[in-house]
Design an enzyme around this catalytic site. Structure first.
Site, PDB file in Angstrom:
ATOM      1  N   GLY A  14      30.473  41.690  56.868  1.00 45.34           N
ATOM      2  CA  GLY A  14      31.168  40.487  56.448  1.00 45.34           C
ATOM      3  C   GLY A  14      32.615  40.354  56.875  1.00 45.34           C
ATOM      4  O   GLY A  14      33.422  39.793  56.141  1.00 45.34           O
ATOM      5  N   ARG A  67       8.271  33.619  55.349  1.00 44.13           N
ATOM      6  CA  ARG A  67       9.640  33.161  55.648  1.00 44.13           C
ATOM      7  C   ARG A  67       9.930  31.847  54.933  1.00 44.13           C
ATOM      8  O   ARG A  67      11.045  31.589  54.498  1.00 44.13           O
ATOM      9  CB  ARG A  67       9.797  32.932  57.161  1.00 44.13           C
ATOM     10  CG  ARG A  67       9.927  34.196  57.956  1.00 44.13           C
ATOM     11  CD  ARG A  67      10.193  33.868  59.432  1.00 44.13           C
ATOM     12  NE  ARG A  67      10.166  35.079  60.233  1.00 44.13           N
ATOM     13  CZ  ARG A  67      11.193  35.916  60.381  1.00 44.13           C
ATOM     14  NH1 ARG A  67      12.348  35.670  59.817  1.00 44.13           N
ATOM     15  NH2 ARG A  67      11.080  37.002  61.115  1.00 44.13           N
ATOM     16  N   ASN A 109      26.382  28.712  62.933  1.00 42.63           N
ATOM     17  CA  ASN A 109      26.238  30.155  63.163  1.00 42.63           C
ATOM     18  C   ASN A 109      27.299  30.599  64.161  1.00 42.63           C
ATOM     19  O   ASN A 109      27.782  29.802  64.961  1.00 42.63           O
ATOM     20  CB  ASN A 109      24.845  30.441  63.738  1.00 42.63           C
ATOM     21  CG  ASN A 109      24.611  31.912  63.983  1.00 42.63           C
ATOM     22  OD1 ASN A 109      24.917  32.761  63.128  1.00 42.63           O
ATOM     23  ND2 ASN A 109      24.091  32.260  65.147  1.00 42.63           N
ATOM     24  N   HIS A 111      27.930  33.487  67.224  1.00 41.73           N
ATOM     25  CA  HIS A 111      27.189  34.401  68.096  1.00 41.73           C
ATOM     26  C   HIS A 111      28.189  35.101  69.019  1.00 41.73           C
ATOM     27  O   HIS A 111      29.038  34.437  69.621  1.00 41.73           O
ATOM     28  CB  HIS A 111      26.179  33.586  68.918  1.00 41.73           C
ATOM     29  CG  HIS A 111      25.343  34.438  69.812  1.00 41.73           C
ATOM     30  ND1 HIS A 111      24.283  35.182  69.333  1.00 41.73           N
ATOM     31  CD2 HIS A 111      25.414  34.679  71.141  1.00 41.73           C
ATOM     32  CE1 HIS A 111      23.744  35.844  70.341  1.00 41.73           C
ATOM     33  NE2 HIS A 111      24.407  35.560  71.454  1.00 41.73           N
ATOM     34  N   ASP A 143      19.612  25.102  65.199  1.00 43.59           N
ATOM     35  CA  ASP A 143      18.375  24.319  65.287  1.00 43.59           C
ATOM     36  C   ASP A 143      17.199  25.296  65.211  1.00 43.59           C
ATOM     37  O   ASP A 143      17.381  26.448  64.815  1.00 43.59           O
ATOM     38  CB  ASP A 143      18.366  23.442  66.544  1.00 43.59           C
ATOM     39  CG  ASP A 143      18.353  24.279  67.817  1.00 43.59           C
ATOM     40  OD1 ASP A 143      18.190  25.522  67.727  1.00 43.59           O
ATOM     41  OD2 ASP A 143      18.509  23.689  68.901  1.00 43.59           O
ATOM     42  N   GLU A 144      16.014  24.827  65.621  1.00 46.63           N
ATOM     43  CA  GLU A 144      14.837  25.680  65.391  1.00 46.63           C
ATOM     44  C   GLU A 144      14.730  26.855  66.346  1.00 46.63           C
ATOM     45  O   GLU A 144      13.956  27.775  66.121  1.00 46.63           O
ATOM     46  CB  GLU A 144      13.565  24.821  65.432  1.00 46.63           C
ATOM     47  CG  GLU A 144      13.530  23.890  64.233  1.00 46.63           C
ATOM     48  CD  GLU A 144      12.231  23.120  64.069  1.00 46.63           C
ATOM     49  OE1 GLU A 144      11.208  23.547  64.630  1.00 46.63           O
ATOM     50  OE2 GLU A 144      12.269  22.097  63.378  1.00 46.63           O
ATOM     51  N   GLY A 145      15.517  26.855  67.419  1.00 44.93           N
ATOM     52  CA  GLY A 145      15.475  27.984  68.348  1.00 44.93           C
ATOM     53  C   GLY A 145      16.392  29.107  67.886  1.00 44.93           C
ATOM     54  O   GLY A 145      17.054  29.005  66.851  1.00 44.93           O
ATOM     55  N   ASP A 147      19.706  30.841  68.649  1.00 45.51           N
ATOM     56  CA  ASP A 147      20.987  30.685  69.362  1.00 45.51           C
ATOM     57  C   ASP A 147      20.969  29.540  70.378  1.00 45.51           C
ATOM     58  O   ASP A 147      21.531  29.657  71.476  1.00 45.51           O
ATOM     59  CB  ASP A 147      21.376  32.004  70.078  1.00 45.51           C
ATOM     60  CG  ASP A 147      21.429  33.176  69.115  1.00 45.51           C
ATOM     61  OD1 ASP A 147      21.894  32.985  67.981  1.00 45.51           O
ATOM     62  OD2 ASP A 147      20.992  34.276  69.494  1.00 45.51           O
TER      63      ASP A 147
HETATM   64  C1  GRF Z   1      29.258  39.242  64.387  1.00 43.35           C
HETATM   65  O1  GRF Z   1      29.457  39.837  65.635  1.00 43.35           O
HETATM   66  C2  GRF Z   1      28.579  37.912  64.527  1.00 43.35           C
HETATM   67  O2  GRF Z   1      28.922  37.246  65.709  1.00 43.35           O
HETATM   68  C3  GRF Z   1      27.136  38.287  64.558  1.00 43.35           C
HETATM   69  O3  GRF Z   1      27.017  39.346  63.627  1.00 43.35           O
HETATM   70  C4  GRF Z   1      28.272  40.007  63.515  1.00 43.35           C
HETATM   71  C5  GRF Z   1      28.634  39.969  62.057  1.00 43.35           C
HETATM   72  O4  GRF Z   1      29.781  40.664  61.763  1.00 43.35           O
HETATM   73  N1  GRF Z   1      26.304  37.132  64.279  1.00 43.35           N
HETATM   74  P1  GRF Z   1      30.410  40.576  60.309  1.00 43.35           P
HETATM   75  O5  GRF Z   1      29.316  40.893  59.304  1.00 43.35           O
HETATM   76  O6  GRF Z   1      30.963  39.198  60.131  1.00 43.35           O
HETATM   77  O7  GRF Z   1      31.485  41.639  60.318  1.00 43.35           O
END
Ligand code: GRF
Length: 220
Positions: A14, A67, A109, A111, A143-145, A147
């Protein structure tokens, strides 16, 4: 400005959650975190929630047969906390249409790569091993994919000759902590206009750089 209600989804340490908490505490965001949901008990994110007196709920995905059942429970907790925007911060589950339809264009999200390159897991290492000269991070609508949703903001990070994969990961993470609060604030200000795959930011500041080179250009 009216504050928006965030629901933050986590599965681990986190640090991104912490960057959002800190930005809110510093008065930089028109948002409050209404609830933090972790699908894994005992993770560091839950300690962060306690420390900052933010309601936290564990919804252990192993307790659900499908899920969709898991997502139904998430929707009910998010709705009960009047969440406007769902923020995935290191949340390691794929969402089903149950959650996506309950929050259309209201889930984002982060990434740790420059999408659409290096989708999926362990991407900092994959980018490093590939030998890219730049990597970075991306905030996008979900979305549904996996990333694949419309891109809101990206940060570009250079790879240096004497880097290790861990050094690159750390450099990317520092940028994540800057662009995620920024993306949420743009959303809170109602400045994101989505048309198909394109996200237009209304009234952006001028770009600082027109191009980047790594290694730097010499005589050209
Ligand atoms: C980050 O690198 C984020 O981009 C990816 O998971 C990691 C999470 O890190 N989706 P944290 O839990 O926020 O430290």
């Amino acid at each position: 400005m009216k504050k928006i209600n965030l629901g933050v989804l986590v599965s681990g340490g986190g640090t991104n959650l912490q960057s959002i908490i800190d930005s809110i505490a510093a008065g930089k965001m028109d948002a409050t975190i209404q609830v933090i949901i972790s699908n894994i008990p005992g993770v560091r994110s839950l300690e962060r929630a306690r420390k900052h007196d933010i309601p936290a709920v564990v919804i252990d995905h192993e307790r659900f047969a499908t899920r969709e059942d898991f997502d139904r429970e998430m929707v009910s907790v998010l709705k009960a906390h009047h969440v406007d925007l769902v923020v995935m911060a290191g949340f390691m589950r794929i969402l089903t249409p149950v959650l996506l339809k309950a929050f259309p264009l209201k889930i984002i999200n982060i990434h740790p790569a420059l999408l659409p390159s290096f989708q999926g897991l362990h991407v900092q290492e994959k980018a490093f091993d590939y030998g890219v000269k730049f990597s970075g991070c991306t905030v996008h609508f979900v979305d549904e994919g996996v990333d694949t949703g419309p891109i809101i903001i990206q940060a570009v990070v250079p790879v240096y000759g004497d880097d290790t994969a861990e050094m690159l990961q750390q450099r990317i993470l520092e940028e994540e902590h800057r662009i995620y609060p920024q993306a949420i604030q743009l959303y809170a200000e109602g400045r994101l206009e989505v048309t198909g795959r394109k996200v237009r930011v209304q009234n952006p500041r001028p770009m600082e750089a027109s191009s980047l080179h790594n290694p730097p250009l010499e005589k050209f």
